[in-house]
Design a protein around this motif. Sequence first.
Motif, short mmCIF file in Angstrom:
data_model
loop_
_atom_site.label_atom_id
_atom_site.label_comp_id
_atom_site.label_asym_id
_atom_site.label_seq_id
_atom_site.Cartn_x
_atom_site.Cartn_y
_atom_site.Cartn_z
N LYS A 28 0.81 -1.22 0.00
CA LYS A 28 0.00 0.00 0.00
C LYS A 28 0.84 1.27 0.00
O LYS A 28 0.32 2.36 -0.24
CB LYS A 28 -0.96 0.00 1.18
CG LYS A 28 -0.30 0.13 2.54
CD LYS A 28 -1.38 0.21 3.63
CE LYS A 28 -0.76 0.41 5.00
NZ LYS A 28 -1.78 0.54 6.06
N HIS A 29 2.14 1.15 0.28
CA HIS A 29 3.01 2.33 0.32
C HIS A 29 3.95 2.43 -0.88
O HIS A 29 4.44 3.53 -1.19
CB HIS A 29 3.86 2.33 1.60
CG HIS A 29 3.06 2.35 2.85
ND1 HIS A 29 2.12 3.32 3.14
CD2 HIS A 29 3.05 1.48 3.92
CE1 HIS A 29 1.57 3.08 4.31
NE2 HIS A 29 2.11 1.97 4.81
N HIS A 30 4.24 1.35 -1.55
CA HIS A 30 5.27 1.33 -2.60
C HIS A 30 4.66 0.93 -3.94
O HIS A 30 3.89 -0.02 -4.02
CB HIS A 30 6.39 0.34 -2.24
CG HIS A 30 7.06 0.65 -0.93
ND1 HIS A 30 8.14 1.49 -0.83
CD2 HIS A 30 6.78 0.22 0.33
CE1 HIS A 30 8.51 1.57 0.44
NE2 HIS A 30 7.70 0.80 1.16
N ARG A 31 5.05 1.65 -4.97
CA ARG A 31 4.51 1.39 -6.31
C ARG A 31 5.60 1.64 -7.36
O ARG A 31 6.41 2.57 -7.26
CB ARG A 31 3.32 2.31 -6.59
CG ARG A 31 2.74 2.21 -8.00
CD ARG A 31 1.54 3.13 -8.14
NE ARG A 31 1.10 3.26 -9.54
CZ ARG A 31 0.27 2.43 -10.15
NH1 ARG A 31 -0.22 1.39 -9.48
NH2 ARG A 31 -0.08 2.62 -11.40
N LEU A 66 8.95 8.04 -26.07
CA LEU A 66 9.04 8.51 -24.70
C LEU A 66 9.03 7.30 -23.77
O LEU A 66 8.14 6.45 -23.85
CB LEU A 66 7.85 9.43 -24.37
CG LEU A 66 7.74 9.93 -22.93
CD1 LEU A 66 8.95 10.79 -22.57
CD2 LEU A 66 6.46 10.72 -22.73
N ARG A 67 10.04 7.23 -22.91
CA ARG A 67 10.14 6.14 -21.94
C ARG A 67 10.28 6.72 -20.54
O ARG A 67 11.00 7.72 -20.35
CB ARG A 67 11.35 5.24 -22.23
CG ARG A 67 11.35 4.56 -23.60
CD ARG A 67 12.59 3.69 -23.74
NE ARG A 67 12.65 3.03 -25.03
CZ ARG A 67 13.26 3.54 -26.09
NH1 ARG A 67 13.85 4.73 -26.01
NH2 ARG A 67 13.27 2.88 -27.23
N LYS A 68 9.62 6.08 -19.60
CA LYS A 68 9.71 6.55 -18.22
C LYS A 68 9.59 5.39 -17.25
O LYS A 68 8.75 4.51 -17.42
CB LYS A 68 8.60 7.57 -17.94
CG LYS A 68 8.63 8.16 -16.53
CD LYS A 68 7.50 9.17 -16.35
CE LYS A 68 7.52 9.76 -14.95
NZ LYS A 68 6.41 10.73 -14.75
N LEU A 69 10.46 5.39 -16.25
CA LEU A 69 10.41 4.42 -15.16
C LEU A 69 10.33 5.21 -13.86
O LEU A 69 11.14 6.13 -13.65
CB LEU A 69 11.63 3.51 -15.17
CG LEU A 69 11.72 2.46 -14.06
CD1 LEU A 69 10.58 1.45 -14.18
CD2 LEU A 69 13.07 1.75 -14.09
N GLN A 70 9.37 4.86 -12.99
CA GLN A 70 9.14 5.68 -11.80
C GLN A 70 8.81 4.83 -10.59
O GLN A 70 8.06 3.85 -10.68
CB GLN A 70 7.98 6.64 -12.08
CG GLN A 70 7.63 7.56 -10.93
CD GLN A 70 6.66 8.66 -11.35
OE1 GLN A 70 7.04 9.81 -11.50
NE2 GLN A 70 5.40 8.30 -11.56
N TYR A 71 9.40 5.22 -9.46
CA TYR A 71 9.09 4.60 -8.17
C TYR A 71 8.35 5.64 -7.33
O TYR A 71 8.73 6.82 -7.26
CB TYR A 71 10.37 4.18 -7.45
CG TYR A 71 10.18 3.93 -5.96
CD1 TYR A 71 9.53 2.79 -5.50
CD2 TYR A 71 10.62 4.88 -5.03
CE1 TYR A 71 9.35 2.57 -4.14
CE2 TYR A 71 10.45 4.66 -3.67
CZ TYR A 71 9.81 3.51 -3.23
OH TYR A 71 9.62 3.31 -1.89
N ILE A 72 7.24 5.20 -6.68
CA ILE A 72 6.42 6.10 -5.88
C ILE A 72 6.28 5.53 -4.47
O ILE A 72 5.97 4.34 -4.30
CB ILE A 72 5.02 6.29 -6.50
CG1 ILE A 72 5.13 6.88 -7.90
CG2 ILE A 72 4.16 7.19 -5.62
CD1 ILE A 72 3.81 6.97 -8.63
N TYR A 73 6.50 6.40 -3.49
CA TYR A 73 6.30 6.03 -2.08
C TYR A 73 5.25 6.96 -1.48
O TYR A 73 5.36 8.19 -1.58
CB TYR A 73 7.60 6.13 -1.30
CG TYR A 73 7.44 5.88 0.19
CD1 TYR A 73 7.27 4.60 0.68
CD2 TYR A 73 7.42 6.96 1.08
CE1 TYR A 73 7.11 4.37 2.04
CE2 TYR A 73 7.27 6.74 2.44
CZ TYR A 73 7.11 5.44 2.91
OH TYR A 73 6.95 5.22 4.26
N ASN A 74 4.22 6.38 -0.88
CA ASN A 74 3.14 7.15 -0.26
C ASN A 74 2.91 6.66 1.16
O ASN A 74 2.74 5.46 1.38
CB ASN A 74 1.83 7.00 -1.04
CG ASN A 74 1.64 8.09 -2.06
OD1 ASN A 74 1.71 9.27 -1.75
ND2 ASN A 74 1.40 7.68 -3.30
#
Length: 624
Positions: free
Chosen positions: A232-235, A270-278
């Motif tokens: 639930k916090h990491h994506r 266009l390429r994108k890699l992303q890490y999200i922390y909530n």
Amino acid sequence: MKLSKISAAILVATISQNVFAETTNLDKIVVTANNMSQNIQSITSQINVITREEIKEKQYQTLQQALQQVPGVNLYNNGGPLQATSIQMRGSSSGQVLVMVDGIAINDPSGFGANLNSVALQDIERIEILKGPQAGVWGANAAAGVINIITTQAKSGEQGQVNIELGSNNTKKLVAGLSAANEQGDFAFSISNINSDGFSTIMPVNGDASDGENDGYSQTDFSLKLGVNLNKHHRLETFIKKGTTNTDFDSGFPIDTNDTLSNSDMNSTLRKLQYIYNQDRFNLRIYLSKFEIDRTVTDPFSTAYYKGDITEKGAVANYEYLKNQTFAAGLTQTITNGLSDYYGVSTSEYQSTGLFVSNTNHFNNGSLILTESIRKDNYDNNFDDKLTGKIGFKNYFTPDVYLSGQYGTAYNAPSLYQYTHPVPGFNLQPETTEGYEVNLGVYGLQLSYYNNEISDLYSYDSTSFGYYNESGKSNLKGMEISYSHYFNTLDTELYLSYETLSAKDSNNKWLGRRPESQANLNVSYDGFKNTVLGIETRYIGQMNDRNEANGQSAQIGDYFTTNLTASYRINKNLAIYGRVVNAFNENYTNAVANYSSTYDTSSPVQDIYNNGGRQFFIGVQSSL
């Protein structure tokens, strides 16, 4: 305008009566203003949002058509869809508008401005148009404003769409998409293809839109967006978008309107890699992106190859340190590369590092919003370091009445082509902008006044074929008025806008292709069962084709153009629609293509860019 004047305005707003209540439309979340998710009503700059629903309802075929309806935005192309296009915002030049997809810049690194043809509409969730100097958050090339295109993210369950369209000039369009989401993750996939025989991009000034040979065009666009929820916090998210465009055009001096040899091929990725922390009140995004574009341009005289890429890595953090008090900070590193093969191979590169901080505060039970941001950009000795910022306020007297204002500074870095082609002996520096705006909203009526001053404006020297910075300050100022309302008793939605513009260089001479006034009228009627009828009329006022300082120029403004739309929903999953573009076959042009003497603007106009005349389209749209 000095910061002291802004402070005074904030003080006046602060002591106003606290009559604010909960605002409406709280689901309208945007991310462009301060590089974080926030409610649209808390943004102090003037902002317009074009939703996915509007794109479908008004049947926009290209990104240019959608943006053209926004007050303060003008687009000019070289004769038809997918041709080379320039964008202006509040009288600015194309390079002063930052265009992004999901926060990643797609301004053409090897040319000028943004290549809008690299973006198809089928996977767009919304388009956010933020006006005024925004370099305090976004850095270079956001001097006039920012256009951020947000792509679709899958919603819970499975969804799909298919769209087939046919139209004038043997135009055929096919769009298909599929998305799905659950607690573990989501994906959204789309593909589109459009082909057309087109029309002659250029026509004689006294000719007909059907004169000359057909200049065809085609575009294929593919995108895939994938997200995985680790918990639930990491994506983790990845995004790939690829487009291929092929267009024919007319070339030569004088221009040959029957030219069958000139062609442009363009590929963009266009390429994108992303890490999200909530977690609770803290959000962190770490990303790596790359935008690549290459094109080959062939005419009867030569073949030119251009290639460029922008690689960016960065991190942005948002923290709500108190209730409704939010702080954001970001660090980015950008490397811009370019290669040109035109009478010899040349390469160029520059690198920049940027750090910004932004703060948003809500006071008086949310009726008063204050925003501040500051950013420092370092260009590794290519240019002087740049320090920019903005400060703004917004005060709600009632939920439907507000006053806002913003002051900001910004800069516009030269494109790689400008950077490597200065006037001999000239050290080209970025353009700088200082500007302010004041906005008033009253029950759907919005009024905005803005004033921007640009120093070191780029100019082209036709003798040395190089660029230099003009001395003095150019001034762009104007007023925008818009009104939007749905009349329940009439089953009608109405949108009106009107704007005036003064765009003058440092010698008080008018800049070319900036209309002194323009207006839009959009009416949509849904009183018939399952049916929506629409009319869209646009007026362009007086406008010179070229800068007044360059001598006499053709007057190409003072015209109306009208589009008609209709749609009928057969059931909840199937609809048919149709539209008529330029319904009254108005004879107008975006720009002069050729004077009878190329370097003498006082001579009569010979060729103009073609608008294609009246065109018809019909389509079927199905969804799961």
